[in-house]
Structure formats: C-alpha cells, structure tokens
Design an enzyme around this catalytic site. Structure first.
Site, mmCIF file in Angstrom:
data_model
loop_
_atom_site.group_PDB
_atom_site.id
_atom_site.type_symbol
_atom_site.label_atom_id
_atom_site.label_comp_id
_atom_site.label_asym_id
_atom_site.label_seq_id
_atom_site.Cartn_x
_atom_site.Cartn_y
_atom_site.Cartn_z
ATOM 1 C CE LYS A 78 -0.975 0.176 4.998
ATOM 2 N NZ LYS A 78 -0.309 1.433 5.313
ATOM 3 C CG ASP A 79 3.642 2.284 2.714
ATOM 4 O OD1 ASP A 79 2.574 2.903 2.880
ATOM 5 O OD2 ASP A 79 4.285 1.769 3.645
ATOM 6 C CB THR A 122 -6.367 7.906 10.877
ATOM 7 O OG1 THR A 122 -5.897 7.348 9.645
ATOM 8 C CG2 THR A 122 -7.557 8.806 10.568
ATOM 9 N NE ARG A 126 -7.780 3.042 3.322
ATOM 10 C CZ ARG A 126 -8.017 2.327 4.423
ATOM 11 N NH1 ARG A 126 -9.232 1.868 4.665
ATOM 12 N NH2 ARG A 126 -7.058 2.067 5.292
ATOM 13 N NE ARG A 127 -6.481 2.953 8.237
ATOM 14 C CZ ARG A 127 -5.194 2.663 8.314
ATOM 15 N NH1 ARG A 127 -4.329 3.601 8.685
ATOM 16 N NH2 ARG A 127 -4.751 1.457 8.030
ATOM 17 N NE ARG A 144 3.317 10.513 8.361
ATOM 18 C CZ ARG A 144 4.346 11.106 7.777
ATOM 19 N NH1 ARG A 144 4.279 12.391 7.465
ATOM 20 N NH2 ARG A 144 5.434 10.421 7.478
ATOM 21 C CG ASN A 146 8.009 3.863 14.181
ATOM 22 O OD1 ASN A 146 7.353 3.835 15.217
ATOM 23 N ND2 ASN A 146 9.307 4.077 14.182
ATOM 24 N NE ARG A 150 1.382 5.860 12.011
ATOM 25 C CZ ARG A 150 0.764 5.980 10.845
ATOM 26 N NH1 ARG A 150 -0.478 5.571 10.707
ATOM 27 N NH2 ARG A 150 1.369 6.510 9.801
ATOM 28 C CB CYS A 237 -1.017 9.362 0.439
ATOM 29 S SG CYS A 237 0.137 10.651 0.117
#
Length: 309
Positions: A78-79, A122, A126-127, A144, A146, A150, A237
C-alpha cells in the site's frame, strides 16, 4: 545467489525484510539486509499528501537498487506508488496478511462505543473519509510516525482511539492491542493493504527467477485489480480512495469507495465481478470499477482534483 535486501529501518519494515530473507534462505540463497532511513520516515510533522506522497517511503530504496547496492526492496504494497519509475518492476507479491483496519483504544471496545466528540487519530485520507461517513461527530486528528510511535501517542492520551492496519499489528505480535477489527463493509481497505511487494530493477531477470517461489498468485490478482482502480483514479495518498478485491475460485469481486475527507459529499461506492485468469484481466476489472466510481463522484458533486485535498 548472494542477495541484498534494501529495507526501511522501522521495526515493521525490518520484520518484513527478515521474513523475506528467511524464505529466500530456505531456497538456498545467501541474503543480507541494507537498512535505510527514507524521507517518509524523517518528515513526521506534516501529512504525506502535503510532502510528496507515499513514494517518499521507497525512493531511497530504489536508488540503492539503481546503484547496485541492493538487489531487491521489500515494501508494504500500500506504500508503493501505482506507477513505478522507468527501469523498475514489481517482481513478486506475497500472500496477504489480514487486509482489514483495526480499532485500537485503551478505553473503548469499538467505534460505536466512542463518546460524541472523541478524538481519533489517523493520517490516511481514506480512513478520515470513511470515519466521517460513519461518525461525523468525531474529532479526527493527524497521526504520523511508525507503528510504535503511533501506539505511544495513543498511550500518552493524545487520542481516544487510533485506526491502524491489522496486518502490521499482527506481524509484530501486537494483536492484543486490537480492540476490534472493521469488517470491509464498514471500513473498506486501501489498495494492497496487508500484502508485501518486492521491487527489483527490471533488467534483473535473475532476481525475478529467485523470487518466483515466493509469489502468491491469488493475492497478486486481487491487488492488481485494486491498484488498477487507484491508478485510474489518479490515486495517491492525497486521494481519499479505498479499493478491495476478493477471489472465489476464478471469480474476482472488487469494491471501491471514494469519500470527501471534509464530509461535504456523501460516500460513493462502486463494484464489479468477473471471472479472471491473469493479471491483465484483473487490471481491466479495476479500470472498469474506477470508471463507475468517477461517474458516481462527479454525479454526487465531488472533485477528483487531488490538489483540493
């Protein structure tokens, strides 16, 4: 073969690279890791959509491939940008982990249990769009860093809940942090979510042959359709877009959704089903769904201009 894997140095990225390393070693290859810090890891005070997109997570790894310092790069699919630069190829898609989104909270069991005005973290547009469509009363704040960063921010009380990919939590043995998992119908996943993709230089056929035993064709068909939706929509994104495919025998079903992160336009959905035998058929289905989705967005009064997001 002697192979070097280029990888980001986050705990999750290293887990993914070590996983691929172990599988290649089982095939008899000698494998080392080349850990790197990418721009996407360094810029944490702004959303990805404002600083160059998800390609920031792969550019340095591609330079290592180009210069011959590495033979392959392992990515969360997805990245990976929908269009790879000239001279690079996606050589392998591996079996998918759980593609769903996870609800993580120290106090609340699920999204519906959150009180009015609760703060949810988030940085995925999308979310944001899907959460707003379900719970417009929530306060959605950027998140934001890693995975460990989070979770630390959540534990410090900066948020009432955060939404993360279930796959990353499961891969790192953090399943106990998941309070509930969103069904795809509630929170449609991102294109490629939960799948690992391996990138090589397109002229390295020898590496492609070495990676062939790691390929999971069913996953590749699904994510090829998802990525085709995103590619046709101009997805990045900065596009609030979801695309998720399931495969039953040879029958591929793809569902896509577009939402306005500001909540001004109702969520738009589209889907299609077809029997597929190869990647080109899967990609064609994705393009077909994207065309339907575009029509729906324009009919609803939405804008496909990513600059506006």
């Amino acid at each position: 073969m002697k192979l070097t894997i280029a990888t980001r140095e986050s705990r999750l990225a290293l887990w993914q690279a070590e996983h691929v390393k172990a599988l290649l070693e089982q095939q008899g290859h000698s494998v080392t890791l080349l850990g790197m810090t990418t721009k996407g890891d360094q810029i944490l005070d702004r959303s990805l959509s404002k600083v160059g997109g998800k390609g920031l997570f792969v550019k340095e790894l591609e330079v290592a491939l180009e210069e011959g310092r590495a033979d392959l790069a392992v990515h969360s699919l997805k990245d990976v940008p929908m269009e790879l630069p000239e001279g690079f190829a996606l050589a392998c898609v591996m079996e998918r982990e759980d593609p769903r989104d996870a609800f993580v909270s120290p106090k609340y069991a699920n999204l519906s249990a959150l009180p009015q005005g609760a703060v949810v973290g988030t940085s995925s547009l999308r979310r944001v769009a899907l959460l707003r469509a379900t719970r417009p009363d929530l306060k959605i704040e950027p998140l934001r860093g890693n995975l460990d960063t989070r979770l630390r921010k959540l534990d410090e009380g900066q948020y009432d809940a955060i939404v993360l990919a279930a796959a990353g939590l499961k891969r790192l043995g953090l399943e106990n942090r998941i309070r509930s998992v969103f069904a795809p119908g509630e929170m449609l996943p991102a294109a490629g979510q939960g799948a690992l993709g391996i990138e090589i230089r397109s002229d390295r056929q020898d590496v492609a042959v070495a990676l062939a035993p790691l390929v999971h064709q069913g996953t590749w068909l699904r994510v090829a359709a998802e990525r085709a939706v995103s590619r046709a929509m101009g997805g990045s994104c900065s596009m609030p877009l979801a695309a998720y495919a399931t495969l039953d025998g040879a029958t591929l079903l793809i569902q896509a959704a577009w939402g306005d992160p500001e909540g001004r336009v109702a969520l738009v959905r589209a889907d299609a089903t077809v029997s597929v035998a190869d990647l080109s058929a899967a990609e064609a289905l994705g393009s077909q769904v994207a065309a339907r989705l575009k029509e729906g967005v324009l009919r609803a009064g939405g804008s496909l201009d990513t600059e506006k997001h």
